[in-house]
Structure formats: C-alpha cells, structure tokens
Design an enzyme around this catalytic site. Sequence first.
Site, PDB file in Angstrom:
ATOM      1  CD  GLU A   1      -1.242  -0.121   3.713  1.00 15.92           C
ATOM      2  OE1 GLU A   1      -2.241  -0.846   3.588  1.00 15.92           O
ATOM      3  OE2 GLU A   1      -0.989   0.486   4.759  1.00 15.92           O
TER       4      GLU A   1
ATOM      5  CG  HIS B   1      -2.808   0.587   7.630  1.00 14.76           C
ATOM      6  ND1 HIS B   1      -2.651  -0.314   6.620  1.00 14.76           N
ATOM      7  CD2 HIS B   1      -3.599  -0.017   8.540  1.00 14.76           C
ATOM      8  CE1 HIS B   1      -3.304  -1.421   6.921  1.00 14.76           C
ATOM      9  NE2 HIS B   1      -3.883  -1.265   8.074  1.00 14.76           N
TER      10      HIS B   1
END
Lengths: 381, 381, 291, 291
Positions: free
Chosen positions: C210, C248
């Site tokens: 990611e 995150h």
Amino acid sequence: MDLLEYQGKQLFARHGVPVPDGRPARTVEEAVAAAQEVGYPCAVKAQVQIGGRGKLGGIRIAHDAGEAEQHARAILGMDIRGLTVHELWIEAASEIAAEYYASVVFDRSAKAPLMMLSTKGGMDIEQVADEDPDAIARLHVDPLLGFQDFHGRRLAFEAGVDADVVRPVGALLARLYEVFTTEEATLVEVNPLIVTPDRGVRALDAKVTLDGNALFRHPDNAQLRDPSAEDPQERMAAERGLTYVKLDGSIGILANGAGLSMSTLDVVAEAGGQPANFLDAGGGSRAEAITSAVEVILSDDRVRAVLFNIFGGITRCDEVARGLIEAFRQIDPSVPFVVRLDGTNGEEGRELLAEASLPNVHIESTMDGAASRVVELAARP
Amino acid sequence: MDLLEYQGKQLFARHGVPVPDGRPARTVEEAVAAAQEVGYPCAVKAQVQIGGRGKLGGIRIAHDAGEAEQHARAILGMDIRGLTVHELWIEAASEIAAEYYASVVFDRSAKAPLMMLSTKGGMDIEQVADEDPDAIARLHVDPLLGFQDFHGRRLAFEAGVDADVVRPVGALLARLYEVFTTEEATLVEVNPLIVTPDRGVRALDAKVTLDGNALFRHPDNAQLRDPSAEDPQERMAAERGLTYVKLDGSIGILANGAGLSMSTLDVVAEAGGQPANFLDAGGGSRAEAITSAVEVILSDDRVRAVLFNIFGGITRCDEVARGLIEAFRQIDPSVPFVVRLDGTNGEEGRELLAEASLPNVHIESTMDGAASRVVELAARP
Amino acid sequence: MSILVGTETRLCTSGITGREGTFHTLRNRDYGTSVVAGVTPGKGGQDVDGIPVFDTFHEAVRERGANTAMIFVPPRFAADSILEAEDAGIELIVCITEGIPAHDELRVYNILKKNGRSRLVGPNCPGILSPGKASVGIIPASFFSPGNVGVVSRSGTLTYQIGNVLAQHGFGNSSIVGIGGDPVPGTDFIDVLEMFQADDETELIVLCGEIGGDAEERAADYIAEHVTKPVIGYIAGFTAPPGKTMGHAGAIVSGSRGTAAAKAQALEERGVRVGRTPTQVAEAAITLLRG
Amino acid sequence: MSILVGTETRLCTSGITGREGTFHTLRNRDYGTSVVAGVTPGKGGQDVDGIPVFDTFHEAVRERGANTAMIFVPPRFAADSILEAEDAGIELIVCITEGIPAHDELRVYNILKKNGRSRLVGPNCPGILSPGKASVGIIPASFFSPGNVGVVSRSGTLTYQIGNVLAQHGFGNSSIVGIGGDPVPGTDFIDVLEMFQADDETELIVLCGEIGGDAEERAADYIAEHVTKPVIGYIAGFTAPPGKTMGHAGAIVSGSRGTAAAKAQALEERGVRVGRTPTQVAEAAITLLRG
C-alpha cells in the site's frame, strides 16, 4: 498531529531551543497588545498549518502600533491556500546574518531518526534536495544511543556552517533531538534556523508533527489540537472515532480496514467514478459505528451515491447490515446505496438486508460489480 | 563517594522514591526542633557511613521532646565502629507490615546494572545471599534499553512480594533505577524497603554510592561530600591530588601507578614488613607532587621508614629525584628512606641523588632489594 | 511446510483475560493451534477455558514451553509486553495491537534487532495463518484452505479479499502473513519473501502493498536479486491524495514519495506482475500457475 | 606477527593539539608508528609537526585512511570521542584517558558491542606496544625488544616493571597490551588471550592482574579451556584492605570478592603458575621457556 508555528516554538522554548520572544493573538486588540509587549519592529505572522504563507502576505513587519493593528486586521481571516487564519503570532523581528535549515525526521526505512542540516535555509528544502543534494548534511542517530555531541559537530562541519557557530548549532541540534524524542514527534523542522549579526543562533520558524498515538503520555500536547483548522466532516468523524479523509468526488465510500478501504477507492476510480471520501469503519465494526459512518458520509452534500464494501473478518456482516438498517430508520437517505457484504456472517447480513428491503439499496456480490454499479448510479442525473 | 542515609533519601525524594518525612540535625537543639516538625513518634538516627548502627544504639525512637533531646544527646558524638557521629536524621517513625530489600548495583562482569529484590529485608543481604540465594530475585537491565515495566513486575513476582503491592514495588524499582542512572550512582540500596499497614511502600533506609568521576555533571551532589568522615591524612592527600590509602603498618610507601604501588606493598609484605599506606604518585609525577607526597606520608607518625619505588614511563626519574631532594630541604625527615629509581632517566635520577648525598637515604637498584632494605631499616630500634 | 506458524507453534497470549484476547485466543485454539498459556500480570494461577494464565512470560516459557506470543494488550502496554516476551526467550511475537506510539515501535525494533533472538510480526497486523496447521491472530481462517500460494500483506481485510478471490479461483495458501500497516513493522516484505522462497510448499507469492514508505520498492529490488518463484504484486491507494494518512499509520504519501504508481512501477520494472484490482491478482495467478 | 598494532597501523590521535596528546603522538611516530592524522574540533586544516589535523574522525578516515585511534582528550569528552571514532569506522580505539565516568564507560561498551565493528582498548590504559613495529600509547618503548613473550595487564607501570625484569633475563615481547584498570574495560583478558593464542610469534603469555572484579577468574576458566600456550600469572594487591579503592577505579575488594588470593588460587587451580613478585614471574618464564 501538526502543530502551528507558535505551538512548536513554545515546545522549543521548553527544551532550550532558542526562539524569538513572541505572543499568540486571536484578535486585532490582542495582536496590538502583544506587539507592545515584544516591542518594535515585530513580525505579525499568520498561524496556519501550511508553507509559503510569507509570499502570500501572511507575514508582515510592524514598526509601530498603527502598523501592528493594520497588519493584524489584514491577516486575521485571510485565506491562505484554502485555510482561514484564526490565530496570529507576534514576535520580535530578528536581524539575519545567515539562514540555515535543520530537521529531525522519523525515518521509517532506516528505523532511526534522520537529522539534516544545510546552510541553504529559508528556501524549499525539497527543492534544495533535488537540485543540490550535497548541500544537505545528513546522519542517522541510533535510537539506542541517542544524540551525541559528535553528531552535532559532524553535521555542522559537513554542512559547512560558519566556524564560529559550530558549537551553538551543535547544541541547538541536540535540543531539537530532545524535542523529537521526549515529545514523541515524527518531524521537527526549523527553516530558517538563523544566525544573527551578533552570532547567536535562533529558530525563526518551527514545524512540529507529534505522534497522535503518543498523546496519552503528553497531556499538555493533547490540548494543542486546533480543530478550527480541520475539515468539519473530518472533525465529526474523529469525534465518533472513525478514520475519515475527505476527497473531491461524488461517491461516498465505507469499507472495513485501511487496506480494503483504499483498494475500494481504487476499484471505484478504475470503474470511472470519483470517490468522495476514505472511511475505514475499523475492525470489529458494530452497528452504532455503521450508523455514525453513514451520517458522516452523507453530511458531505456532494455525495450522489454510496458504496458499502465489507469483507467480514472480526467484523460481522450481520452487524453491518443492522447498522445500515438503523441508519436508514434514522436518516432516510436521498441517495442510492450499493452494498457488498462478504466474509464472516455474510449470508446472514445479506438476508437481513433483503428482509428490510430498504429503498434504493442495491446488493452486489463482488467488489468489482459493486464498484461498477455505484459509478453508474452516481452518474444518473 | 558514599552518601549518608539522609543525603541518599533527599536524592530519592527528588526522583519520586517514597521516603518518610525527615530533617537533618547537627546539634541537640536542631534535633529537638526537627522532631517537633516531623511529629512523634520519630526516629533519631545516627548518620555514619557504616552498617549495623541500629544494634549499636545509633537509632532510637522518641515519643516526645524529652526523649528526642535525650536520644540526640546520646547519639551525637557517639563512636560507631571507629566513626564519630556528627549528624543526625530525625524522621517520622514508620509502622512496618513487611520488610523487603531492593538494590541496583553496577555489575562490572555483566557490564550492566544488576537489580535485586528480596522479601528478606531488614537483615544483612550478604548473609541472605549465602544462606538462601533463591530468596533474592535478580535481573540485569540492558543499559541501552533501560528499565522497563516488565522488569519491575518480574522482580516483584519472582521475589514473591505480596500481590497487592506488586505494582507500587515495581514503580519504586523504576524510580531507583532512575536514581542510579541519572545521578550516575554505582550502588543504590534500600534495606529495608517497607510495606506499611495501609499497604504503602517506602524506603526506610538509603545507601547510595555516587561515581566520583561523574560529579562534574552533578554540581549539587559534588557539594555533598562529608570530609569529617574521612581520615585526616587521606583528606590532606586528596586536597593535593594524590591517591592515598592509609594502612596499619610502619613502612611508608610511594610508587608510581596503581598496579606498581600495590605490587610494592605486596613485595614489602613478602619481605616481612608492614606497609603504612598506599600512595600512587600518578603518571607523569612532577617534583612538587613528590614533595607533597613525602609530607603526606610523614604526617602519619607511625611511619618508621619510607620506600620510594619508581619505574619511570611518563614519569621521569630525574624529576622524582629533584622532588625528593626538595622535600628533604623543606622537611628534614627523621626516618630512613630507601629509593629505587628505574626506567625513564633512571641514571640521571640516581646521579642527582648521589650528588645531593641526602642523610639516611639508601639507593637500591632492584625492587626486591629495596623492599628487603626498607624492612630491615624499619625494624631497627 | 509453511512459514512462521505451524504444528510446532506453542502459543501464549498476552492480555488473554481481556475480551478480545479471550475471544481470538479461543478461536485460534479451535482452529487447531496449540495454545499453551496466557499472560496477565496479577492473574497468575487463573485459567481461561482451561488455558493456564501466568503473571509473566518468563513463567509461561518455563512452565509451558511457550515459543510464540500473541500480543493483545492496549497500545500503551504493548511495547512493554513485546519486550517482556523477547526477554523471556519467545522466538516469534505477533502483535495485533493497533495504535502503538511510533517511538515505542522504534525502540522495540532496535532492541530486538540488537539482541537478534526474536522475530516480531506487526504491530497493527492481523497475524499469521498457515491453513490446516495453525492460526495466530485474527485472520478469519475458515475462508482459506491449504495450498501453494504464499501471501504477505501490509493490510488485513484487503488480504482476506484477495485470499477470497484466489480461493474462488481454486487456490489454497501455504501461509498468509500480515506484516501490519504501521511505520516500523518488526518484519517486512523482504523477511517474508526470503521465507517463502525457502519454503517447499510455496510455489507462488502474492505481495500486497500500500502507499507510504519504501517497503515495496525495497522488496522489488530483493525479488529481482533473490526470488526465483513467481511473484504477483498488488498496491492499494492509487487514489490517495498526498499528505493524508489513510487509516494505517504508515499509509501516507509525502511529496512525490510513497505513491502507489511509483511502487507498482518499481515492481513491474523488476518483472513482477502487478494487478490493479484484487480480481486481476487472481487472474495473474491463474496465468502463472496454470499457464 | 604481533597483535592489535603493527606495521599496518595508521594512527589518528584525538586531542592531538593538547600538550600530552602532542608529546605522546610524536613519541609514537618517533618509534616508527605510522601516524596519519589528528583530530581536534575547530582546528581542522592545521598540522602538528607535519601531522594533518581534522575536525572529525570521519574526515581523518576519509582523507588519510586512519584505522586506529588514540584518545587523549579530558575525561568529560572521552566517551564522545570514542563513539565518534567508532561511528567513523575506526577498527581499534585505544583510550589513554583516565577518570571517565563509569556510566559513560557502560554506554560506550554496550554500543560498541552492539555494533561489533570496533575494538576499544582501555580506557585508563597505557596502550599497546609491539616492539620493533609500532607503539600506540604511553608505554616507554625503549625498555622492550622484539621477542616471544606476550604481556597483558590491567596496570601500566607494573607492566613496565615486569617487562623490565623479563628483559633483564633476556626475554623480548611480541606485544604488550595494557587493558586498563577501570570498571568497564573495552577489551578484557580473554580477548587478548585469544589473540595471543592465535599469534604465531607468541610462545609464552604473561597475565598481570590486580584486585577487584572477576576478570582474572574468568580468564582462568578461559585459559583452562582454550589456551594451549604456557601462561604465567601475577596479581597485585595481596595486602589491599577491603572496601578501599586502590588507585584504579576497578581495584577494590568488596566483601570476600575480588581478593588477590582468590584470583591467584583460581589461576593456579587451572594450571597457571602465579608469581608472587615480578621477579618470580621472570623466574617462571625461564623455567617454562628454557626448561
């Protein structure tokens, strides 16, 4: 958590980093009073969490009370790249003999703090890094060792700072490192770090990012958050414990887990749509969280359709379905919803939705199918 | 540098280690005033750098001003194992539900701080270590990591402290470790560490040894030295920058370097003599240092002969000879000297001495020969 | 074979007496994982559905031979619990806890690296599943079956999504490893790639990245030099704007660095096929494994 | 051969512009040591009798290929200077400075151990002499000649005394290593024993200990297991009373521990001959080497 300049400088002062004398102000009257206290000439500085305010007129020098008032009036309420100025910092003007750059960065790749020092201060450091990378002295500090005197000397000598300020610059770097570690920052940046004509060194600006996860250990810092600078939807989401990031499109999105949420945005974009937001409902999302999330998404009036993309792990799909049903009972949304429920208790969730037969809610069985459907629905006039 | 109990407790208080309320006193009047302030019952405690004072009457409980005065009068000036009591510590008496032992030691073998905790407090811990070693929980703290909460829990659980005080005992250990590191101690010991009937924990005694080499970083601690507790010869030597340790014999000894000095003592003992002192004139000893050293050695009136054993490295033997000649000019000693000069400029040194032909100075060419000679001279009536 | 967890795992959960700790520990045990102990200071001597609870990891190791720890305590206690597990000699520490202060992670990482005796997976990760053998963490194990695809991912639910698409196409997994989305993961892509490369059972590797950091770029270099098995990549966050943390703590694009496009390009330049959607990952797997 | 210093040594002195630093650096150069640089912050660009001075160790390594450092700065600056030398990649750091705070030594020791790239000898030591090759430190080199006896010692002048007695009996030395009398020496007996054991030129080893600590006891164990060459021991401090520091920060007897008698016994029990006086050491050497 990004601090305003003056909040950063107050932290600096607490750790012995030399900064100019200054006062915060929220009104023109406070600004004039502050200017009287720090004396003239003084700088009237817009407090916004964005760079380049100087060139946009957000920093002005006042030589007397009249100018202080005039500048404060001009800057308060000003729009700087989309942010409204609510606060000022009035500080004693500094004479500048040299402008340096100094920072401590949390370097994730090296798993260590990275310190940087350059004599090319006062300008965009990313530009310096691109055009003249050797002009920036860098070193990593072993977090188990901490900052040592030799780190400061080495940076100062390698950056080529004037010989007579090697010691004070090294000492200032030690203090910046202390700010970084004891306040649990992820970024501490001073640009410019100035040398005055009488050969003192001083932080003329302060950019500090604190680790939000560590605020429980720093109750004073936890008070510093300035909600006025945040987007109202983001504030609303934060108050409800949701991770929400506002984007520019028309498709509201809710998924569970950061990775799946980002992936959902991508798949929607791939299908030709424009996401209105990122919203991670989190692991183990319960019905109330889902209801809250729907409220947050719909509070953005550009949203023309909403996609729910849930892959249940800890999250149970029946809970999500229940939350959605409750949200519809409370809000009665006017835009279409596309719902994809898979994973833990997926079947129960889909059955609950089918039974509730909510108006304008479309159930899809795959992520790709759901994305195509929501793009299509959002495009309808 | 060994601190007195009350000095240790004042350091403890600064770092959040709970201690009973107390006041120092140097006179009976101060003691009574202090007792009034801390309230009754209170403990009147002799301040001497030696253990076992309780059994020798150096700690007494006062229930009123009369008793406080009586105890202070009895203890001040008392002799406890050769040390005269010059100071008292008056502290609120504590009720004791349990007595533990806690310490942080600078462990040279492990190159790490060693922490110890035992529920067998209030007694001689070396005895506990010999008779029931399992009663002492121990662990090393990695100095690059520092003390962690789990260290405290582990010690507390392994030592078997009462379950309801595991947390406060762990917290107190963390504070002791902080004293150890931030004050740069080589020993921090609490015996007993008590649990009160209301389940508080408290350091009832404090034994702290600070690193003399680090005092430049701790100006407050550098003030704490109590010269009254030191031997007058040792104090005199310290003031002159010499390393001198008084012993029980009759042969004064000067050598250069700690190892050679110890070895000289041993060789003299091997030859049947009894050294009166250890005196390391240091590396690079200059003439003035030698003159000073002779004064210190002769200030001990049990000295019946003196041995100079010099192996020149940085130290130049001619400098030593010059120092000795100057000392004889100033002092005119009444005891015989045996001198062995070897190493750098040894010949020049020996020639200088021969030319000066000092009275009662015997030159020897080997260490063994010099030792035999000085023993023989000291034994003469 | 499988990697990290398997039949040799002897699990001890820190925070076993908490709601989440109890729930997931029992789920792991139900799946077949050998759960030998739990740790909750002050509750030593109790048990959780038959699993003995100790005051310290040291006791759990001494009394029950625990070799794997699962950390479920709140963020402010997590670093201490990891360090305790390491000090007690636990070889594998899986930290599920989310929201640990970054400086705690830095300290823990550097201490574990210095001592070199324990591996940390996470924090802020879903754990590790070796289908048919053991599950340590919160991965919904029932969606996966044994097979030859190894998955390593910075994300939780995205992993399930991709695993599920693979399963729908008939692929099973050797192991699924969530390394977590935090700034300082104890184990990174390269560590897991090395293990999958050495694992007999794994024939294809799926790497789920990611935005943020440069872990994918470094993984791409590693793959080019050391990995001979086929690898399929996926990167989440093509639509993420710079400067915004995407859920995150590690998922943030700063300046021109850490973008999904740059990561996908780095992988593709080194011969790794990158799927733009989870479905494309499954399609690539079909091509690679079934020709 | 010889150990630690020799013809490959390229020395850089920290504190070269100080009185002692200049004096001993030039003496080392006069002896034949290759002295390539000095470091004094702020005096970069100057020279000391032709030896170039730099602001940092990093420059001395980059510009002059220094591989050995000698530390001569005052105690409050010594730890920083050692750490800088290590950071710059210096392999051998010899610290002469006396009076360094014990906690500084602890920190330096543990950092160097963690990184594992530099060896520290000292602090508070006389340095290392490999007769005929190189001298780094303050050992009066003229009293020693090349030969087959390796000497390792916690003390300075005592080493000269013993070396001198050996020389009077016709013995020369491979290397003489002063490890220093401080509580936390960077290099201990065992390290040097290992090097002497591996050194072709060394046929006999003399170990000079003193009271305090347990370095001699540990050395005795090591000798019994790993050293096949003959070793002669000497311990100073039989007459030292407990609780008094005897000059060296490490030389103190606490309780029944660290006494000279216990150390001598530990060595003798493992077959090491221990001389009670320096003269006895030389006599033992004669017996062992000349039968």
